[in-house]
Design a protein around this motif. Sequence first.
Motif, mmCIF file in Angstrom:
data_model
loop_
_atom_site.group_PDB
_atom_site.id
_atom_site.type_symbol
_atom_site.label_atom_id
_atom_site.label_comp_id
_atom_site.label_asym_id
_atom_site.label_seq_id
_atom_site.Cartn_x
_atom_site.Cartn_y
_atom_site.Cartn_z
ATOM 1 N N SER A 171 21.138 2.607 31.038
ATOM 2 C CA SER A 171 21.314 2.337 29.614
ATOM 3 C C SER A 171 20.643 0.386 29.668
ATOM 4 C CB SER A 171 22.253 2.406 28.894
ATOM 5 O OG SER A 171 22.501 1.368 27.826
ATOM 6 N N ASP A 313 9.002 3.882 24.839
ATOM 7 C CA ASP A 313 8.060 3.270 23.654
ATOM 8 C C ASP A 313 6.678 2.919 23.809
ATOM 9 O OD1 ASP A 313 10.066 2.278 22.717
ATOM 10 O OD2 ASP A 313 10.119 -0.161 23.329
ATOM 11 N N ILE A 335 14.840 10.600 26.831
ATOM 12 C CA ILE A 335 14.644 8.949 26.573
ATOM 13 C C ILE A 335 16.214 9.336 25.191
ATOM 14 C CG2 ILE A 335 15.585 6.497 25.970
ATOM 15 C CD1 ILE A 335 14.395 7.270 29.213
HETATM 16 C C1 UD1 Z 1 15.429 2.468 24.630
HETATM 17 C C2 UD1 Z 1 15.057 2.363 25.950
HETATM 18 C C3 UD1 Z 1 13.783 1.230 25.765
HETATM 19 C C4 UD1 Z 1 13.223 0.451 24.182
HETATM 20 C C5 UD1 Z 1 14.366 0.535 22.998
HETATM 21 C C6 UD1 Z 1 13.620 1.185 21.812
HETATM 22 C C7 UD1 Z 1 15.094 3.468 28.329
HETATM 23 C C8 UD1 Z 1 16.033 2.912 29.729
HETATM 24 N N1 UD1 Z 1 15.635 2.687 26.937
HETATM 25 O O1 UD1 Z 1 16.821 1.028 25.191
HETATM 26 O O2 UD1 Z 1 13.219 0.970 27.103
HETATM 27 O O3 UD1 Z 1 12.894 -0.064 24.575
HETATM 28 O O4 UD1 Z 1 14.236 2.583 23.517
HETATM 29 O O5 UD1 Z 1 12.966 2.103 21.765
HETATM 30 O O6 UD1 Z 1 13.642 3.639 28.793
HETATM 31 N N2 UD1 Z 1 23.174 5.966 26.284
HETATM 32 C C9 UD1 Z 1 24.099 6.132 25.829
HETATM 33 N N3 UD1 Z 1 25.833 5.464 25.404
HETATM 34 C C10 UD1 Z 1 24.803 4.143 25.429
HETATM 35 C C11 UD1 Z 1 23.797 3.565 25.618
HETATM 36 C C12 UD1 Z 1 22.845 4.784 26.342
HETATM 37 O O7 UD1 Z 1 24.118 7.919 25.570
HETATM 38 O O8 UD1 Z 1 26.395 4.131 25.054
HETATM 39 C C13 UD1 Z 1 21.731 7.152 26.185
HETATM 40 C C14 UD1 Z 1 20.883 6.639 24.601
HETATM 41 O O9 UD1 Z 1 21.335 7.508 23.952
HETATM 42 C C15 UD1 Z 1 19.456 7.311 25.500
HETATM 43 C C16 UD1 Z 1 19.960 6.151 27.432
HETATM 44 O O10 UD1 Z 1 20.893 6.275 27.323
HETATM 45 O O11 UD1 Z 1 19.140 8.637 26.132
HETATM 46 C C17 UD1 Z 1 19.342 5.635 26.865
HETATM 47 O O12 UD1 Z 1 19.279 4.671 25.697
HETATM 48 P P1 UD1 Z 1 19.449 2.519 26.277
HETATM 49 O O13 UD1 Z 1 18.228 2.419 27.745
HETATM 50 O O14 UD1 Z 1 20.398 2.258 25.789
HETATM 51 O O15 UD1 Z 1 18.529 2.326 24.175
HETATM 52 P P2 UD1 Z 1 18.073 1.191 24.168
HETATM 53 O O16 UD1 Z 1 19.081 -0.019 24.703
HETATM 54 O O17 UD1 Z 1 17.658 1.155 22.900
#
Ligand code: UD1
Length: 427
Positions: A171, A313, A335
């Motif tokens: 994440s 992205d 993702i």
């Molecule tokens: C994500 C993308 C990032 C992109 C951004 C905006 C990845 C790993 N992350 O970052 O490249 O710039 O979106 O589009 O490619 N998750 C959970 N619980 C949490 C946090 C996340 O289950 O507390 C899951 C999310 O649903 C997702 C994955 O983990 O499937 C990655 O999410 P995360 O990297 O945290 O999202 P962003 O930080 O928004």
Amino acid sequence: MDKIIIRGTARLSGTVPVSGAKNSALTLLPCALLTDEPLTLRNLPRLADVDGFQHLLNQFGVSTAIAGTRPEDFGRVMTLTATRLTSTVAPYELVRKMRASILVLGPMLARAGEATVSLPGGCAIGNRPIDLHLKVLEALGAEIELAAGYVRARAPDGGLPGGRYSFPVVSVGATENALMAAVLAKGKTTLHNAAREPEIVDLCNLLVAMGAQIEGIGTSDVTIHGVPRLHGATYQVMPDRIEAGSYACAAVITGGEVMLTGARIAEMEATVQALRDAGAHVEPRPGGLFVAADGPIRPVTLSTAPYPGFATDMQAQLMALLTRAEGTSVLTETIFENRYMHVPELNRMGAHIETKGRTAIVHGVPKLTGAEVMATDLRASMSLVIAGLAAEGETQVHRLYHLDRGYERLEEKLALLGADIERVGGD
Ligand code: UD1
């Protein structure tokens, strides 16, 4: 509301300056909360999300000043000073508009010993939970309560002890919150399976410039030795690899070429590989990256993945390019569960894309035709612009606030390349 009108098929050619990275800016800005000394960020992109974050930080008593940049310049310099925090509450109205607001949780908790942040809720590209943000902060010693739509985090008297956490999935946001909380902890923190996106490296480099002690930067195992205080710094936001990749797709779909000034190939390897697989010529040159069409567009099969994999992205923009490939491409989004909102809109422009769960099958077509389109997220909107540049006739893209969140002066940059594009007031 404004809209963009594109009259397609002009071959793009020229030079585009790559702006500071949005995803980096939005994690560097909350670092201002970690010190009572001024933090100066250079090369901050002029984006609605950056303005929104500035406004959020102002609510906590952070003063912000923008130094003498001219309106015609790209980027700007902002100095943020959090001498004293006057509030530790991030209210619903602000968090709702900008998910990245959740990134104040870690630094605020570290500096003030408490933080109350509205739960961001779902968003257009999927559920986007924040459970990992909360679990890692708990592992660092925070007490977390959820009530009335808010997260309340508190550190024990004397500050967070620090701790050990292994992320079950990578994440980006939770890694950023953990890093910003751990730098001021009393003890050591180790993070396993941490995200290692270039924007995370940018964050670590800023934290180190502010006096933090971090080992393993750029790897998935990071150790942070907490320090009692951080000091101010002046720091340059890294170039936006997603913006650069987007302009590369735009140039190639028109059979054109672009010099992306400031783009760094080392941070864009998966995108560069995908462009080369699609038949483009990509070459690092002094000061940036040169990308050119080189014969027909070829189909590509790939899955999105955390860095160094192909970025989620970039998925929508690459898909737009592949609508014109000679053959069938297969893209899998790993993702987010709901990141194909551009597909029906691209199909309205003559593309032939089928989705099955997380997989999109893109049958290349010989031509696209202009249409009125709208998208419900940032990168999806950009994919429609890219398709519009290659489409015969006129494309009108509505709901520009998505594009304004993430692309600095998009129409000006595309016009620099010779696109027939204008922004007009509309309904
Ligand atoms: C994500 C993308 C990032 C992109 C951004 C905006 C990845 C790993 N992350 O970052 O490249 O710039 O979106 O589009 O490619 N998750 C959970 N619980 C949490 C946090 C996340 O289950 O507390 C899951 C999310 O649903 C997702 C994955 O983990 O499937 C990655 O999410 P995360 O990297 O945290 O999202 P962003 O930080 O928004």
